[in-house]
Design an enzyme around this catalytic site. Structure first.
Site, PDB file in Angstrom:
ATOM      1  CD  GLU A   1      -2.895   1.225   2.397  1.00  0.00           C
ATOM      2  OE1 GLU A   1      -3.007   0.380   3.139  1.00  0.00           O
ATOM      3  OE2 GLU A   1      -3.648   1.947   2.306  1.00  0.00           O
TER       4      GLU A   1
ATOM      5  N   GLY B   1       3.649   2.366  10.674  1.00  0.00           N
ATOM      6  CA  GLY B   1       3.375   1.635  11.827  1.00  0.00           C
ATOM      7  C   GLY B   1       3.052   0.151  11.288  1.00  0.00           C
TER       8      GLY B   1
ATOM      9  CG  MET C   1       0.427  -3.280   5.134  1.00  0.00           C
ATOM     10  SD  MET C   1      -0.769  -1.669   4.401  1.00  0.00           S
ATOM     11  CE  MET C   1      -1.710  -2.519   3.384  1.00  0.00           C
ATOM     12  CD  GLU C   2      -4.613  -1.757   5.715  1.00  0.00           C
ATOM     13  OE1 GLU C   2      -3.859  -1.228   6.490  1.00  0.00           O
ATOM     14  OE2 GLU C   2      -5.426  -1.100   4.869  1.00  0.00           O
ATOM     15  CG  ASN C   3      -0.109  -6.749   4.147  1.00  0.00           C
ATOM     16  OD1 ASN C   3      -0.317  -5.985   3.251  1.00  0.00           O
ATOM     17  ND2 ASN C   3       0.823  -6.697   5.144  1.00  0.00           N
TER      18      ASN C   3
ATOM     19  CG  HIS D   1      -7.631  -1.757   8.150  1.00  0.00           C
ATOM     20  ND1 HIS D   1      -8.220  -0.657   7.617  1.00  0.00           N
ATOM     21  CD2 HIS D   1      -6.381  -1.055   8.698  1.00  0.00           C
ATOM     22  CE1 HIS D   1      -7.821   0.558   7.595  1.00  0.00           C
ATOM     23  NE2 HIS D   1      -6.657   0.219   8.250  1.00  0.00           N
TER      24      HIS D   1
ATOM     25  CD  GLU E   1      -2.629  -1.859  10.741  1.00  0.00           C
ATOM     26  OE1 GLU E   1      -3.166  -1.964   9.797  1.00  0.00           O
ATOM     27  OE2 GLU E   1      -2.252  -0.913  11.023  1.00  0.00           O
TER      28      GLU E   1
ATOM     29  CD  GLU F   1      -6.042   3.514   6.706  1.00  0.00           C
ATOM     30  OE1 GLU F   1      -6.249   3.239   7.836  1.00  0.00           O
ATOM     31  OE2 GLU F   1      -5.321   2.671   6.013  1.00  0.00           O
TER      32      GLU F   1
HETATM   33  N1  B3K Z   1      -2.916   1.127   5.622  1.00  0.00           N
HETATM   34  C1  B3K Z   1      -1.690   1.025   6.158  1.00  0.00           C
HETATM   35  C2  B3K Z   1      -1.102   2.592   5.876  1.00  0.00           C
HETATM   36  C3  B3K Z   1      -0.265   2.460   4.436  1.00  0.00           C
HETATM   37  C4  B3K Z   1       0.631   3.679   4.359  1.00  0.00           C
HETATM   38  C5  B3K Z   1       1.017   3.648   2.971  1.00  0.00           C
HETATM   39  N2  B3K Z   1       2.089   4.718   2.664  1.00  0.00           N
HETATM   40  C6  B3K Z   1      -1.774   1.170   7.596  1.00  0.00           C
HETATM   41  C7  B3K Z   1      -3.072   1.548   8.379  1.00  0.00           C
HETATM   42  O1  B3K Z   1      -3.477   2.639   8.322  1.00  0.00           O
HETATM   43  O2  B3K Z   1      -3.682   0.658   9.018  1.00  0.00           O
HETATM   44 ZN    ZN Z   2      -5.471   1.883   8.984  1.00  0.00          ZN
END
Ligand code: B3K
Ligand code: ZN
Length: 863
Positions: free
Chosen positions: A124, A263, A265-267, A303, A300, A322
């Site tokens: 992302e 911080g 990432m919600e993969n 998400h 996360e 977000e």
């Molecule tokens: N979705 C990610 C943030 C990604 C930032 C990319 N530059 C973390 C979060 O907000 O959960």
């Molecule tokens: Zn987020």
């Protein structure tokens, strides 16, 4: 200087994708500096057109491209620095490609890269295009099957979804195949490979399914993931109970990595975390770390529904996932730790980061309509103000309808990429209300200013309230419209007795009037209770009302707020050269009474005791003189330290925890108050207080107290601090997360010589600008949290920041760009300082080969 001006992307230009990709098969042959990636994509034309296929791809070394099994010659496909283009493709076909990439050389930490000898990914927003050619946009949803092959030294081979096959291969190699049954955009793809320890647990979901939970960390660190695991399980249960959302795969994994641009990432099914937001134990993590871990693990995880199952149609809709997910994690943290303290912390953060962003040249709406680099829009406005908008929506329509609207949203949009309009429509459909005026909160930038006038009519026993709202112009939005502002308020009398319970008045137009009847005695207005809207409130109430609120408001948020307002006025009055010594004494006395209040919780008292921060004061005091603000704030601290000395020492002694360490909110609250007392005592640095600080530091049996002691010694300065720094370094030199705190503490030092020390620290062997955590610990902490030294009249602080931005930009533009903001505030500072800040911004924009990321922010900052 950049020769091309980067072109903005506009929301108004959105068009659906030309092609959809239903199935993706990826095959990774992992080698640190020469990884091969094969992709087999099942593609179909979307709509009636005959445009060529155009896939994103950057920094890829092409090996081959084949269409329906036939290799394409050089003339049949074009490859440039950004795209693979194939003309004349059929309506449905299979595209097979192979590329080579260099994870080891990837210091931008986007796409596939190495951290601590392990492979990991960050896709992302637009990192997937650095892994393979693809339609790298969030509205192309595909089912992924991923085969990962590598040397067995890379012990775990992980990707999204469920493990469907794995095995040994000749030559000391092995493989794993993962399938994710949920269609997802490529920004949610993840891969991790390496030697890791794993902490395992499981959870039975609301429908009785057992989900395996695994947290992967550096070898030897599994016990430090226990708190994250506990937070994960509580988050999963909470989402079931509060939002009716159940986890959907059989496995949920989290991996902690040291090198990460932000911080976490919600993969899908495989969250990747910055280790600073995952690893904790008593010895190495502060209570703030524990609190953040709990909040970010929840964020996360949440998400999974708000972001993964339902994602964004385009990046302009970023707040859809977000802002909503921040709202959800804040609600969770409030349930876990107490809503009053949570709200105070959230509002402090909103003011410090979002209000200051809104007050400068980078101000933008919660849903922007144009951007150059989407990486630059992961801002406090999208996240924190985005959460405030959801909170207001809930307040306006009520809890029950909010839940119904959310249920409808999950039902209606599951498996889709959608928009903010579609989200709001769900609430229109369940309430039958017209939410068109409310939508302006998404489209209009700027922090509204609400002014309240209260006139008491004693004869009629009525209070007349007049509220006006106004939003100053922001870049690109000269004219502002009034917004629907929920204004929660109540009344108490001068002895603190309740005259009227909380009511929510919605301000619709520029001016709103209300007559409150049946007000028996002279009232004190408690306005904007619980911070019911993200606005600046200004009122003509006298300071004596503030003292009534501070001691008696049943709304504890407003009690805290009253204390902050009183302190703010005293500090700014002194900074302007008119110290109100009587007022300062009165404030110190009131704080003494608040500290003695046995009914209030220590965590709340700790927040009460902390004066507004210097950066927050600077936002209000434009044009700000940071040196004067620093001195005035220190003067008030010193007065409190003297006036409350016995009280603070008693608190400090009495709150010492004798029992076993607990990271609970309650135990953390006691530590917070004890450390806040010590920090205040540091403003009166006589021998006894110095001994106390040294003793506190040396006796610390947890990192919260160690940092509390180190901070107090830093504020008092001198040999004690130097010795403590040396001891601390010696003790923790092999713990990167703790050494980050060592850098942070020095970066915050407001004393005269501190600037030289900070500059010198970039040459320290432990400083490494390629590790974002370390860079931020020193550079970002200094620029954002040490205004007294950052705004050194020589301009050396600004020059230092600009040098770091330019240096980091050569390898990690997205992290470099996030350092620009402190310089962007130039217009709010005294003209001599503002000119020096501008000069550095100009120097940045003229640098050769500047990235789009930094160019966008630095040029906007210049206005
Ligand atoms: N979705 C990610 C943030 C990604 C930032 C990319 N530059 C973390 C979060 O907000 O959960
Ligand atoms: Zn987020």
């Amino acid at each position: 200087m950049r020769t091309d001006t980067p072109q903005p992307i506009r929301l108004a230009d959105y068009t659906p994708p030309d092609f959809l990709i239903d199935e993706v098969h990826l095959d990774f042959d992992l080698q640190p500096s020469a990884t091969r990636v094969k992709a087999r994509l099942q593609i179909r034309r979307n709509g009636d057109h005959n445009r060529p296929l155009r896939l994103n791809g950057e920094r890829l070394t092409p090996i081959s491209v084949a269409l329906d099994g036939r290799a394409l010659g050089d003339s049949e496909r074009q490859i440039d620095a950004e795209f693979l283009t194939v003309q004349g493709v059929p309506n449905a076909f299979t595209l097979e490609t192979e590329v080579q990439i260099d994870p080891d050389g990837n210091k931008a930490l986007e796409g596939l890269y190495m951290s601590g000898g392990r492979f990991c990914t960050q896709c992302e927003a637009e990192g997937f295009r650095k892994i393979t050619w693809f339609a790298d946009r969030p509205d192309v949803l595909s089912r992924f099957t991923v085969r990962v092959e590598g040397d067995k030294a890379f012990q775990h081979l992980l990707s999204n979804g469920n493990l469907i096959d794995s095995g040994e291969l000749p030559g000391g190699r092995h493989f794993a195949v993962w399938n994710d049954p949920f269609p997802k955009p490529c920004y949610l793809f993840a891969l991790v490979a390496g030697e890791l320890d794993v902490l395992e647990d499981s959870l039975v979901t609301m429908s009785g399914r057992t989900v395996a939970l695994k947290i992967f960390v550096d070898p030897g660190m599994a016990s430090r993931a226990e708190y994250a695991m506990d937070s994960l399980k509580r988050s999963m249960k909470w989402d079931e109970e509060v939002f009716g959302r159940e986890y959907d795969l059989d496995l949920f994994m989290i991996v902690a990595v040291r090198d990460f641009n932000f911080g976490a990432m919600e993969n899908k099914g495989l969250n990747i975390f910055n280790s600073s937001l995952l690893l904790a134990d008593q010895a190495t993590a502060t209570d703030l770390d524990y609190e953040r871990i709990e909040g970010v693990v929840a964020h996360e995880y949440f998400h999974n529904w708000t972001g993964d199952r339902i994602t964004c149609r385009d990046w302009f809709q970023l707040c859809l996932k977000e802002g909503l997910t921040v709202f959800r994690d804040q609600s969770f943290s409030g349930d876990m730790r107490g809503h009053v303290t949570q709200r105070i912390k959230d509002v402090k953060m909103l003011r410090a980061r979002q209000f200051s962003e809104d007050a400068g040249p980078l101000s933008h709406p919660v849903r922007p309509s144009t951007y150059v680099k989407i990486d630059n829009f992961y801002t406090a406005t999208i996240y924190e103000k985005g959460a405030e908008v959801i909170r207001m929506l809930k307040l306006l329509i009520g809890d029950a309808d909010f839940r119904k609207g959310m249920d409808l949203y999950f039902d209606r949009w599951d498996g889709h990429a959608t928009t903010v309009e579609a989200f709001i429509q769900c609430f229109v459909d369940v309430t039958g209300r017209d939410l068109a005026p409310f939508f302006a909160w998404y489209e209009q930038a700027g922090t509204p200013k609400v002014t309240v006038e209260a006139v008491y009519d004693e004869a009629a026993k009525a209070l007349d309230l007049t509220l006006t709202q106004e939003t100053a112009p922001t870049p690109g939005q000269p004219d502002k419209q009034p917004l629907p502002i929920p204004f929660a308020f109540g009344l108490i009398d001068e002895d603190g007795r309740v005259l009227k319970d909380t009511e929510v008045l919605v301000l619709e137009g520029e001016k709103t009037q209300l007559r409150v009847e049946g007000v028996e005695r002279t009232p004190v207005l408690s306005g904007l209770r619980g911070f019911s809207a993200p606005v600046n409130l200004s009122s003509d109430a006298p300071a004596k009302d503030g003292y009534v609120l501070l001691s008696s408001d049943p709304d504890l948020f407003n009690r805290w707020e009253a204390g902050q307002n009183l302190a703010r006025d005293l500090i700014l009055t002194r900074a302007a050269g008119h110290p109100d010594e009587v007022g300062e004494e009165r404030y110190a006395e009131a704080m003494g009474r608040a500290l003695d209040d046995q009914s209030a919780e220590p965590a709340f008292k700790a927040l009460l005791l902390a004066l507004p921060s210097e950066p927050d004061l600077a936002v209000i005091a434009a044009p700000a003189d940071p040196a004067a603000i620093h001195e005035a704030r220190e003067a008030l601290r010193a007065r409190m330290a003297v006036h409350l000395g016995d009280n603070l020492r008693r608190l400090h002694g009495g709150l010492q925890d004798a029992g076993e360490f607990s990271p609970s909110a309650e135990a953390a609250g006691r530590r917070a108050l004890r450390n806040a007392a010590l920090e205040l005592l540091a403003a009166d640095p006589h021998a006894d207080n110095r001994d106390r600080a040294r003793g506190h530091f040396q006796a610390a049996n947890n990192m919260t107290d160690a940092i509390g002691g180190l901070t107090a010694l830093m504020l008092m300065g001198g040999d004690d601090f130097d010795e403590a720094l040396a001891d601390f370094y010696e003790q923790w030199k092999n713990e990167p997360l703790v050494i980050d705190k060592w850098f942070q503490t020095q970066a915050r030092d407001p004393s005269d010589g501190a600037l030289g020390r900070v500059l010198g620290l970039t040459a320290h062997p432990a400083f490494d600008a390629r590790t974002p955590n370390r860079l931020r610990a020193l550079v970002s902490t200094f620029a954002n949290f040490n205004p007294a030294r950052f705004h050194d009249p020589s301009g050396a602080g600004y020059r230092f920041l600009a040098d770091q931005i330019l240096m980091v930009d050569t390898f990690n533009p997205s992290v470099a760009a996030r350092l620009v903001e402190p310089l962007g505030a130039w217009a709010r500072y005294a003209p001599e300082l503002g000119a020096l800040m501008r000069a550095e911004l100009e120097r940045i924009t003229q640098a050769p080969n500047l990235s789009k990321n930094v160019y966008e922010l630095a040029s906007k900052a210049l206005g």
